[in-house]
Design an enzyme around this catalytic site. Sequence first.
Site, mmCIF file in Angstrom:
data_model
loop_
_atom_site.group_PDB
_atom_site.id
_atom_site.type_symbol
_atom_site.label_atom_id
_atom_site.label_comp_id
_atom_site.label_asym_id
_atom_site.label_seq_id
_atom_site.Cartn_x
_atom_site.Cartn_y
_atom_site.Cartn_z
ATOM 1 N N HIS A 9 0.822 -1.209 0.000
ATOM 2 C CA HIS A 9 0.000 0.000 0.000
ATOM 3 C C HIS A 9 0.859 1.262 0.000
ATOM 4 O O HIS A 9 2.045 1.243 0.358
ATOM 5 C CB HIS A 9 -0.927 0.001 1.229
ATOM 6 C CG HIS A 9 -0.169 0.046 2.529
ATOM 7 N ND1 HIS A 9 0.378 1.204 3.047
ATOM 8 C CD2 HIS A 9 0.139 -0.942 3.405
ATOM 9 C CE1 HIS A 9 0.975 0.939 4.183
ATOM 10 N NE2 HIS A 9 0.855 -0.361 4.433
ATOM 11 N N THR A 12 1.390 6.128 4.641
ATOM 12 C CA THR A 12 0.506 6.745 5.631
ATOM 13 C C THR A 12 1.345 7.686 6.502
ATOM 14 O O THR A 12 2.585 7.670 6.454
ATOM 15 C CB THR A 12 -0.151 5.693 6.540
ATOM 16 O OG1 THR A 12 0.864 5.139 7.404
ATOM 17 C CG2 THR A 12 -0.788 4.567 5.727
ATOM 18 N N GLU A 87 -2.411 -6.742 7.606
ATOM 19 C CA GLU A 87 -1.075 -6.771 8.201
ATOM 20 C C GLU A 87 -1.063 -7.584 9.494
ATOM 21 O O GLU A 87 -2.098 -7.776 10.153
ATOM 22 C CB GLU A 87 -0.610 -5.329 8.470
ATOM 23 C CG GLU A 87 0.789 -5.181 9.060
ATOM 24 C CD GLU A 87 1.889 -5.729 8.170
ATOM 25 O OE1 GLU A 87 1.909 -6.961 7.963
ATOM 26 O OE2 GLU A 87 2.728 -4.938 7.696
ATOM 27 N N GLY A 154 3.595 -4.479 4.199
ATOM 28 C CA GLY A 154 5.014 -4.799 4.141
ATOM 29 C C GLY A 154 5.398 -6.113 4.789
ATOM 30 O O GLY A 154 6.034 -6.974 4.174
#
Length: 219
Positions: A9, A12, A87, A154
């Site tokens: 993604h 942020t 995640e 991640g």
Amino acid sequence: MTSLLLVRHGETDWNRQRRIQGSTDIPLNEAGRAQAADAARHLRDILDTNAPVAMAASDLGRARETAQIIADALGVGGVGVYPDLRERAYGEAEGLRPEEFSERWGSWDRAEVPGAEAWPDVRRRVLRGLRSAVGDARSRTAPGTSTVIVVSHGALIREVIRHASAGEFPLDGERLPNGSIHRLRFEHDHLSLLSYEAAEDALRMTATTEAVAPAGRTA
């Protein structure tokens, strides 16, 4: 055979502040939305335009918004949302910076954080999520080779790469950038790693360094 393109993604505010996000639902910032648009342009360059494409994402907002930006840019109708692709939960570590984590629990690799999801559970969960995403894509698209773009996180993508490469990659300390793209093959319920962006960047850097290195020296 299904081609899997795993996309991390976009950025942020917690990414920018180097805070551990985990299952905390932090939205994209403007830089993250730009990274999602860049990923869409990159994907357009590498996709086979004649092959059917499906989109899937974690149920966390930062992944869903990244996936929707990509889907809109590629003209893909709809994004499948899968909680199994979210995640890893980091328990009491969520919201902390790395130095704060170290002060409380020491080494990242050996730390036992209250409330954190165990890595074997993470791996089982993400593989289950990928099987569901691929199975749903196959049921919606034409028979034959298809492509599934999966927007996730991640640590989760690192775990998939580690599984698909039998632990050879990623390298220790290697960070997967926001918006990065990683290519795998899913065939007969087996994952194979084709490439991942961190390794491609390292190869490009090595090639550039060798090209400009003075004669008689190695970079």
